[in-house]
Design a protein around this motif. Structure first.
Motif, PDB file in Angstrom:
ATOM      1  N   ASP A  32       3.255  -1.120 -48.299  1.00  0.00           N
ATOM      2  CA  ASP A  32       4.786  -1.511 -48.302  1.00  0.00           C
ATOM      3  C   ASP A  32       5.431  -0.743 -48.141  1.00  0.00           C
ATOM      4  O   ASP A  32       4.957   0.965 -47.076  1.00  0.00           O
ATOM      5  CB  ASP A  32       5.125  -1.247 -49.756  1.00  0.00           C
ATOM      6  N   GLU A  33       6.250  -0.989 -47.155  1.00  0.00           N
ATOM      7  CA  GLU A  33       7.180  -0.594 -46.297  1.00  0.00           C
ATOM      8  C   GLU A  33       8.435  -0.609 -46.623  1.00  0.00           C
ATOM      9  O   GLU A  33       9.323  -1.035 -47.177  1.00  0.00           O
ATOM     10  CB  GLU A  33       7.127  -1.362 -44.436  1.00  0.00           C
ATOM     11  N   ASP A  99      12.442  -0.279 -51.104  1.00  0.00           N
ATOM     12  CA  ASP A  99      11.890  -0.796 -50.852  1.00  0.00           C
ATOM     13  C   ASP A  99      11.892  -2.363 -49.894  1.00  0.00           C
ATOM     14  O   ASP A  99      11.503  -2.380 -49.388  1.00  0.00           O
ATOM     15  CB  ASP A  99      11.459  -1.707 -52.400  1.00  0.00           C
ATOM     16  N   TRP A 185       6.696  -7.761 -50.179  1.00  0.00           N
ATOM     17  CA  TRP A 185       7.836  -6.940 -49.363  1.00  0.00           C
ATOM     18  C   TRP A 185       8.522  -5.964 -49.967  1.00  0.00           C
ATOM     19  O   TRP A 185       9.062  -5.165 -49.436  1.00  0.00           O
ATOM     20  CB  TRP A 185       8.528  -7.386 -48.424  1.00  0.00           C
ATOM     21  N   SER A 186       7.944  -6.174 -51.495  1.00  0.00           N
ATOM     22  CA  SER A 186       9.610  -5.561 -52.557  1.00  0.00           C
ATOM     23  C   SER A 186       8.463  -5.398 -54.012  1.00  0.00           C
ATOM     24  O   SER A 186       8.909  -5.548 -54.542  1.00  0.00           O
ATOM     25  CB  SER A 186      10.509  -6.098 -52.829  1.00  0.00           C
TER      26      SER A 186
HETATM   27 MG    MG Z   1       9.668  -2.342 -49.107  1.00  0.00          MG
END
Ligand code: MG
Ligand code: NAI
Length: 487
Positions: A32-33, A99, A185-186
């Motif tokens: 996760d980025e 996030d 992604w979150s």
């Molecule tokens: Mg993220």
């Protein structure tokens, strides 16, 4: 700190699934980025078939107990979750911002309070639920709202916890159990919500969270034969895949999908109000399903509208979403940025003119963009960009405005700016949209139906409509005392 925890601004987040009241790891993980700087936040459990099976089994096992729990007790527990959300509002806000990159100030002041409200609203709704009775020749027809069973809820990344709880709260209030699959992604606030549910005393298995990719965890969940409802918010292609999976098991679905909503600005409108409504469409860096991304402006005021719009848009501050003074943050992911830029490049190549923007900024930031000289049948007018990109077209008559407004395959929302009440009524009646705003935007009562027409969705949620979807309605017909069917 265990290897199954990551920290965001000092807030610990468990990176595992939450299944049957326990944390469960997976052999695989995904990274996760943060869109703020593109840096990795940590490794998240990557669920698949096994985790989906386990979560649906847990939801199925918990279902009879939860369904039999008196409404007042279910409502009490939902309010306890709301209390938890309010107590940890700052933690939820900073984790969500880190996030998904949406503004901290809107998470603090708008989104997270709304998350708590989602639980309180449906707790209240449950307690005030009407039980309509009809009478036929002395026989009472008693209508009751029976829970349906395990629900799979699949949510996107643009407003992760808000959209998840908008589904979770009515599903649980109705007496169902839930498996949530947040967007990859979150994934973080869903994990915090699992903590809050446990602290509030929600029984094991009533709320489950499976992390992972859509094509893996998501696909396994929506194809599971023990699932009784599927609610999804996201893209049209994914909705088609989920609908196909649901069809195999005849599972009812509720879909809230994309849009290409219009903002109609008539010459009789308060022009500053209209400009404010237009600039508001850059909120969340344009990653809003409801966004009115097509500005349709009556020709005589188009030049003045554009002049004031450019002045207002140029004053917007783009930057770190944790900074209270920032108006536009980053887009969620490099892939999303490429997608946005691809739309803009192709539009420019097709002859569009960028009044402002039209290019990337630093990192994951895209310059707020306004494109003119766009054809009605062009990609940029017909397809959802999901970035800070608006188009502007002009019209000469009310009839033309309505025709342009309705001329996409979507029908999620529409906004009308006019100073003429009669016009507002005429135009509104002809617009194809689940929600129409007149001289306002985004305000909405949770008792009202919410959803989209055409490719923007299937079904409506909100108030009674949520309960309609999450319940199996039952009609119990009782004969009067002393009645004999063949007497
Ligand atoms: Mg993220
Ligand atoms: P998506 O529709 O692929 O993802 C939404 C959710 O569905 C995620 O949780 C994902 O893991 C899950 N998912 C994906 N494939 C699945 C499958 N086969 N079975 C079950 N679940 C599955 O959307 P994505 O790729 O994140 O965004 C693409 C575009 O979709 C955006 O650019 C935007 O145009 C639109 N979108 C619209 C949203 C809305 O609010 N209506 C929200 C997010 C995206």
């Amino acid at each position: 700190m265990s290897s199954h925890t990551l920290t965001v601004a000092g807030v610990a987040v468990d990176t595992r699934h939450w299944i049957g009241g326990a944390r469960v790891a997976s052999a695989g993980t995904f990274t996760d980025e943060s869109p703020i700087d593109g840096r990795p936040l940590g490794e998240i459990a990557r669920g698949g078939q096994a985790e989906a099976d386990a979560a649906v089994a847990a939801a199925r096992q918990a279902f009879p107990g939860w369904a039999a729990t008196p409404p007042a007790e279910r409502a009490r527990l939902l309010r306890a979750v709301a209390d938890g959300v309010e107590k940890r509002l700052e933690d939820l806000a900073i984790v969500e911002t880190t996030d998904n990159g949406a503004l901290l100030r809107s998470h603090r002041r708008g989104v997270m309070p709304r998350v708590a409200h989602n639980f309180r609203f449906f707790a209240d709704w449950l307690e005030n639920l009407g039980h309509e009775d009809f009478d036929t020749r002395g026989h009472t027809n008693h209508v009751s709202w029976d829970p349906a069973g395990p629900c799979v809820l699949i949510t996107p990344w643009n407003a992760p916890l808000m959209l998840a709880t908008w589904k979770i709260a009515p599903a649980l209030a109705a007496g169902n159990t839930v498996v949530l699959k947040p967007a990859e992604w979150s994934p973080l606030t869903a994990s915090l919500l699992a903590d809050l549910a446990a602290e509030a005393g929600l029984p094991a298995g009533v709320l489950n969270v499976v992390q992972g990719y859509g094509a893996e965890a998501g696909a396994a969940l929506v194809a599971h034969p023990d699932v009784r409802r599927i609610s999804f918010t996201g893209s049209v292609p994914t909705a088609r895949r989920i609908a196909a999976a649901a069809a195999a098991n005849l599972v009812p679905t509720s879909f809230e999908l994309g849009g290409k909503s219009p903002l109609l600005v008539f010459a009789d409108a308060d022009l500053d109000l209209a400009v404010n409504l237009a600039v508001e469409q850059y909120d969340n860096a344009g990653q809003v399903c409801l966004a009115a991304t097509r500005l349709l402006v009556e020709a005589p005021v188009a030049e003045e509208f554009t002049r004031r719009f450019v002045a207002r848009a140029s004053a917007l501050k783009q930057g770190d979403p944790r900074d209270e003074s920032t108006d536009i943050g980053p887009n969620i992911h490099p892939r999303q940025l490429d997608k946005i830029d691809g739309f803009v490049r192709r539009a420019l190549a097709a002859g569009a003119r960028a009044v402002i923007g039209g290019e990337r900024g630093e990192g994951l930031y895209y310059r707020p963009t306004l494109l003119t000289d766009v054809a009605q049948d062009s990609e940029i007018v017909q397809e959802e960009v999901f970035g800070p990109v608006l188009t502007l077209q002009t019209f000469d008559t009310e009839d033309e405005a309505v025709t342009l407004a309705n001329d996409t395959r979507f029908g999620l929302a529409a906004t009308v700016a006019t100073g003429d009440r009669a016009r507002a009524e005429r135009v509104t009646a002809r617009l194809v949209a689940g929600t129409v705003w007149v001289n306002c935007f985004f305000v909405r009562d949770l008792r009202a139906p919410f959803g989209g027409s055409r490719d923007s969705g299937v079904g409506r949620e909100g108030g009674d409509w949520s309960f309609d979807f999450y319940c199996d309605l039952k009609n119990t017909v009782t004969a009067p005392e002393g009645w004999q069917n063949h007497g």
